[in-house]
Design a protein around this motif. Sequence first.
Motif, PDB file in Angstrom:
ATOM      1  N   ARG A 232       0.640  -1.355  -0.063  1.00  0.00           N
ATOM      2  CA  ARG A 232      -0.030  -0.285  -0.045  1.00  0.00           C
ATOM      3  C   ARG A 232       0.759   0.889  -0.267  1.00  0.00           C
ATOM      4  NH1 ARG A 232      -3.319  -1.475   5.350  1.00  0.00           N
ATOM      5  NH2 ARG A 232      -1.444  -2.040   5.691  1.00  0.00           N
ATOM      6  N   ASN A 233       1.894   1.236   0.854  1.00  0.00           N
ATOM      7  CA  ASN A 233       2.909   2.400   0.143  1.00  0.00           C
ATOM      8  C   ASN A 233       3.816   2.770  -0.275  1.00  0.00           C
ATOM      9  OD1 ASN A 233       1.542   3.582   2.750  1.00  0.00           O
ATOM     10  ND2 ASN A 233       2.757   1.919   4.582  1.00  0.00           N
ATOM     11  N   MET A 234       3.765   1.901  -1.794  1.00  0.00           N
ATOM     12  CA  MET A 234       5.213   1.767  -2.617  1.00  0.00           C
ATOM     13  C   MET A 234       4.427   3.108  -3.219  1.00  0.00           C
ATOM     14  SD  MET A 234       6.698  -0.809  -3.474  1.00  0.00           S
ATOM     15  CE  MET A 234       7.307  -1.708  -4.778  1.00  0.00           C
ATOM     16  N   PRO A 235       5.960   3.627  -3.781  1.00  0.00           N
ATOM     17  CA  PRO A 235       7.485   3.019  -3.176  1.00  0.00           C
ATOM     18  C   PRO A 235       8.344   3.317  -2.136  1.00  0.00           C
ATOM     19  CG  PRO A 235       7.405   5.140  -4.647  1.00  0.00           C
ATOM     20  CD  PRO A 235       5.925   4.666  -4.465  1.00  0.00           C
ATOM     21  N   HIS A 236       7.397   3.830  -0.663  1.00  0.00           N
ATOM     22  CA  HIS A 236       7.995   3.639   0.016  1.00  0.00           C
ATOM     23  C   HIS A 236       8.661   2.898   0.775  1.00  0.00           C
ATOM     24  CE1 HIS A 236       6.960   8.457  -0.206  1.00  0.00           C
ATOM     25  NE2 HIS A 236       5.575   8.392  -0.685  1.00  0.00           N
ATOM     26  N   SER A 237       7.334   2.141   1.045  1.00  0.00           N
ATOM     27  CA  SER A 237       7.710   1.054   1.404  1.00  0.00           C
ATOM     28  C   SER A 237       6.820  -0.929   0.941  1.00  0.00           C
ATOM     29  CB  SER A 237       8.036   0.917   3.489  1.00  0.00           C
ATOM     30  OG  SER A 237       6.306   1.205   3.299  1.00  0.00           O
ATOM     31  N   PHE A 238       7.537  -2.145   1.521  1.00  0.00           N
ATOM     32  CA  PHE A 238       6.974  -3.260   0.992  1.00  0.00           C
ATOM     33  C   PHE A 238       7.346  -3.591   1.732  1.00  0.00           C
ATOM     34  CE2 PHE A 238       7.391  -6.638  -1.654  1.00  0.00           C
ATOM     35  CZ  PHE A 238       6.150  -7.205  -2.373  1.00  0.00           C
ATOM     36  N   SER A 239       6.271  -4.901   1.640  1.00  0.00           N
ATOM     37  CA  SER A 239       6.557  -5.983   3.418  1.00  0.00           C
ATOM     38  C   SER A 239       5.670  -7.121   2.781  1.00  0.00           C
ATOM     39  CB  SER A 239       6.441  -5.328   4.371  1.00  0.00           C
ATOM     40  OG  SER A 239       4.599  -5.770   5.098  1.00  0.00           O
TER      41      SER A 239
ATOM     42  N   VAL B 254       7.266 -19.948  14.095  1.00  0.00           N
ATOM     43  CA  VAL B 254       7.772 -18.809  13.089  1.00  0.00           C
ATOM     44  C   VAL B 254       6.492 -17.850  12.624  1.00  0.00           C
ATOM     45  CG1 VAL B 254       9.009 -17.826  11.533  1.00  0.00           C
ATOM     46  CG2 VAL B 254       9.638 -20.038  12.939  1.00  0.00           C
ATOM     47  N   ARG B 255       6.871 -16.305  12.897  1.00  0.00           N
ATOM     48  CA  ARG B 255       6.338 -14.961  11.639  1.00  0.00           C
ATOM     49  C   ARG B 255       7.266 -14.405  11.621  1.00  0.00           C
ATOM     50  NH1 ARG B 255       3.115 -10.009  15.203  1.00  0.00           N
ATOM     51  NH2 ARG B 255       2.884  -9.005  12.837  1.00  0.00           N
ATOM     52  N   LEU B 256       7.796 -14.404  10.656  1.00  0.00           N
ATOM     53  CA  LEU B 256       9.181 -14.171   9.416  1.00  0.00           C
ATOM     54  C   LEU B 256       8.194 -12.529   8.987  1.00  0.00           C
ATOM     55  CD1 LEU B 256      11.722 -13.807   7.915  1.00  0.00           C
ATOM     56  CD2 LEU B 256      10.568 -15.056   5.770  1.00  0.00           C
ATOM     57  N   GLN B 257       8.735 -11.226   9.221  1.00  0.00           N
ATOM     58  CA  GLN B 257       8.982 -10.667   8.368  1.00  0.00           C
ATOM     59  C   GLN B 257       9.612  -9.810   7.447  1.00  0.00           C
ATOM     60  OE1 GLN B 257       6.722  -8.220  11.828  1.00  0.00           O
ATOM     61  NE2 GLN B 257       5.043  -7.458  10.219  1.00  0.00           N
ATOM     62  N   MET B 258       9.733  -9.587   6.847  1.00  0.00           N
ATOM     63  CA  MET B 258      10.478  -8.725   5.150  1.00  0.00           C
ATOM     64  C   MET B 258      10.808  -7.286   5.282  1.00  0.00           C
ATOM     65  SD  MET B 258      12.356 -11.995   3.785  1.00  0.00           S
ATOM     66  CE  MET B 258      13.565 -11.515   2.993  1.00  0.00           C
ATOM     67  N   THR B 259      11.087  -6.278   4.779  1.00  0.00           N
ATOM     68  CA  THR B 259      10.569  -4.955   4.763  1.00  0.00           C
ATOM     69  C   THR B 259      11.681  -3.882   3.794  1.00  0.00           C
ATOM     70  OG1 THR B 259       9.356  -5.108   7.205  1.00  0.00           O
ATOM     71  CG2 THR B 259       9.488  -2.554   5.657  1.00  0.00           C
ATOM     72  N   TRP B 260      10.910  -3.524   3.577  1.00  0.00           N
ATOM     73  CA  TRP B 260      11.329  -2.864   2.062  1.00  0.00           C
ATOM     74  C   TRP B 260      11.455  -1.479   2.003  1.00  0.00           C
ATOM     75  CZ3 TRP B 260      10.457  -7.545   1.401  1.00  0.00           C
ATOM     76  CH2 TRP B 260      11.120  -8.831   0.942  1.00  0.00           C
TER      77      TRP B 260
ATOM     78  N   GLU C  38      16.032  -0.345  -6.612  1.00  0.00           N
ATOM     79  CA  GLU C  38      17.004  -0.560  -4.990  1.00  0.00           C
ATOM     80  C   GLU C  38      15.936  -0.136  -4.460  1.00  0.00           C
ATOM     81  OE1 GLU C  38      21.356   1.055  -4.246  1.00  0.00           O
ATOM     82  OE2 GLU C  38      19.995   1.434  -6.317  1.00  0.00           O
ATOM     83  N   ALA C  39      16.606  -1.304  -2.761  1.00  0.00           N
ATOM     84  CA  ALA C  39      16.028  -0.398  -1.798  1.00  0.00           C
ATOM     85  C   ALA C  39      16.904   0.292  -0.559  1.00  0.00           C
ATOM     86  CB  ALA C  39      15.090  -0.879  -0.827  1.00  0.00           C
ATOM     87  N   THR C  40      16.704   1.444  -0.312  1.00  0.00           N
ATOM     88  CA  THR C  40      17.915   1.955   0.451  1.00  0.00           C
ATOM     89  C   THR C  40      17.806   1.678   1.605  1.00  0.00           C
ATOM     90  OG1 THR C  40      16.495   3.725   1.205  1.00  0.00           O
ATOM     91  CG2 THR C  40      18.199   3.949  -1.184  1.00  0.00           C
ATOM     92  N   ASP C  41      16.942   1.057   2.483  1.00  0.00           N
ATOM     93  CA  ASP C  41      16.947   0.134   3.561  1.00  0.00           C
ATOM     94  C   ASP C  41      16.449  -1.060   3.997  1.00  0.00           C
ATOM     95  OD1 ASP C  41      17.254   0.164   6.745  1.00  0.00           O
ATOM     96  OD2 ASP C  41      16.347   1.534   6.801  1.00  0.00           O
ATOM     97  N   ALA C  42      16.154  -1.880   4.908  1.00  0.00           N
ATOM     98  CA  ALA C  42      15.347  -3.113   4.984  1.00  0.00           C
ATOM     99  C   ALA C  42      16.084  -3.761   6.156  1.00  0.00           C
ATOM    100  CB  ALA C  42      15.732  -3.784   3.423  1.00  0.00           C
ATOM    101  N   CYS C  43      14.864  -4.396   6.390  1.00  0.00           N
ATOM    102  CA  CYS C  43      14.412  -5.229   8.391  1.00  0.00           C
ATOM    103  C   CYS C  43      14.112  -6.696   7.561  1.00  0.00           C
ATOM    104  CB  CYS C  43      14.275  -4.128   9.366  1.00  0.00           C
ATOM    105  SG  CYS C  43      12.684  -3.941   9.268  1.00  0.00           S
TER     106      CYS C  43
ATOM    107  N   THR D  40      21.831  -3.541  -0.840  1.00  0.00           N
ATOM    108  CA  THR D  40      21.975  -5.391  -0.734  1.00  0.00           C
ATOM    109  C   THR D  40      20.365  -5.363  -0.262  1.00  0.00           C
ATOM    110  OG1 THR D  40      23.013  -5.235   1.636  1.00  0.00           O
ATOM    111  CG2 THR D  40      24.493  -5.708  -0.552  1.00  0.00           C
ATOM    112  N   ALA D  41      19.687  -4.735  -0.746  1.00  0.00           N
ATOM    113  CA  ALA D  41      17.451  -5.137  -0.228  1.00  0.00           C
ATOM    114  C   ALA D  41      16.947  -4.735  -2.029  1.00  0.00           C
ATOM    115  CB  ALA D  41      17.617  -4.559   1.512  1.00  0.00           C
ATOM    116  N   PHE D  42      16.252  -5.431  -2.317  1.00  0.00           N
ATOM    117  CA  PHE D  42      15.751  -5.108  -3.761  1.00  0.00           C
ATOM    118  C   PHE D  42      14.897  -5.796  -3.694  1.00  0.00           C
ATOM    119  CE2 PHE D  42      18.727  -8.433  -3.122  1.00  0.00           C
ATOM    120  CZ  PHE D  42      18.535  -9.432  -4.069  1.00  0.00           C
ATOM    121  N   LEU D  43      13.905  -5.219  -4.297  1.00  0.00           N
ATOM    122  CA  LEU D  43      12.602  -5.957  -5.095  1.00  0.00           C
ATOM    123  C   LEU D  43      13.126  -6.649  -6.791  1.00  0.00           C
ATOM    124  CD1 LEU D  43      10.229  -3.899  -4.028  1.00  0.00           C
ATOM    125  CD2 LEU D  43      10.700  -5.454  -2.945  1.00  0.00           C
TER     126      LEU D  43
END
Length: 205
Positions: free
Chosen positions: A113-120, A128-134, A163-168, A192-195
Motif C-alpha cells: 500500500r505504501n509503494m514506493p516508500h515501503s513494501f513488506s 515462526v512469524r517472519l516479516q521482511m520489509t523494504w 533498489e531499496a535504501t533500507d530493509a529489515c 543489498t536490499a532489492f525487489l
Amino acid sequence: MQRIAVNPGSVEWSGENPGIYLKSDPDKDYSVVAVFFRIVLSPHGRGVGAVILGAPASASAYPDVPNMCLTDNRPMMEYLVANFVSKFPTFAGQKGLDSMSWHDVTDSKQDNRNMPHSFSEELLSDAVRLQMTWKGIKAPMAVEVGPEASATKAHDMYAVFAEATDACITINGTNLPGQVATRQFFGQTMSTAFLALSETWVTPL
C-alpha cells in the motif's frame, strides 16, 4: 545483434524474488542473507517461500540460530533451493543452507500500500512469524541477461529490479542484526536490499 522475440528455451519458473542481505560489519561477510519467493509458475506449481540465513556459516538450524526455510509448497522450494538459491553467489557454499529448518506456512500477507516508500512480506507458521520489509524504494530498472551474467551461470534471466535504501527482517518480532550494504550489480553500485519483480528464469537451448 538483432533481438529475438521468443526465447526458445525452457521456462523454469516465474514470479517475485526480492532479497535482503545485511552486514553487522561493513568490512566483513554478510551476517544475514535472505530471499523471498512468490511463484506463479514452476514445475511444482505456485506458492510462497523464504530462505533466511541469520547465521550463514553455521551448520545449525532454528531455534538455535535463525537458519530456516518457510513455505506453503515444499516440493517447489526444494526445487528452487537445489537449482537456484544454492547457486546464487551469496548463498553458494553456506553451511546454513544445508542445515536450515523447514516450516510449513499457514498464512502469508503482502503489504504494498505504501509503494514506493515501503513494501513488506509476512509468512506465518506454527513456530515462526517472519516479516521482511523494504524501505526507500527507488525507480525500477529492467534486466535481461544470459548464462554468462546470471547468478546460476546456466540460465537466461529477465526481471524488474528496484533498489531499496533500507530493509529489515524480523522473526517473532525480533530484528535480525545488520544493516543494508552496497554491492556491484550488473556494473552498478547498488544496495543489498532489492525487489525483484516479474522474474523469469529460462534454460537456453
